[in-house]
Design a protein around this motif. Structure first.
Motif, short mmCIF file in Angstrom:
data_model
loop_
_atom_site.label_atom_id
_atom_site.label_comp_id
_atom_site.label_asym_id
_atom_site.label_seq_id
_atom_site.Cartn_x
_atom_site.Cartn_y
_atom_site.Cartn_z
N SER A 48 0.83 -1.21 0.00
CA SER A 48 0.00 0.00 0.00
C SER A 48 0.86 1.25 0.00
CB SER A 48 -0.95 0.01 1.20
OG SER A 48 -0.24 0.14 2.41
N VAL A 49 2.04 1.19 0.56
CA VAL A 49 2.94 2.33 0.59
C VAL A 49 3.90 2.32 -0.60
CG1 VAL A 49 4.81 3.45 1.89
CG2 VAL A 49 2.83 2.51 3.10
N ALA A 52 2.33 2.85 -4.12
CA ALA A 52 1.82 4.22 -4.23
C ALA A 52 2.94 5.22 -4.48
CB ALA A 52 1.06 4.59 -2.97
N ASN A 53 4.14 4.90 -4.01
CA ASN A 53 5.29 5.80 -4.15
C ASN A 53 6.05 5.62 -5.45
OD1 ASN A 53 4.87 7.06 -1.70
ND2 ASN A 53 6.09 5.57 -0.58
#
Length: 54
Positions: A48-49, A52-53
């Motif tokens: 999720s991190v 997204a980055n």
């Protein structure tokens, strides 16, 4: 072993065009060492991190 830290390192090291194979490989390798529920939970948090980055 820090499962989440290892997953982050694997994904950050993977070239963008190989991210899907890196995720599959990481899932397989983590599943050999950790409980499947731990792997799924860690992958959800990390992905999720990290995705997204990108």
């Amino acid at each position: 072993m820090d499962l989440e830290g290892w997953l982050v390192a694997v994904l950050r090291d993977a070239p963008s065009e190989q991210i899907f194979s890196a995720v599959a490989r990481a899932e397989r390798l983590a599943g050999e060492r950790f409980d499947p529920k731990q792997v799924v939970a860690a992958m959800r948090r990390v992905l999720s991190v990290e995705l997204a980055n990108r």
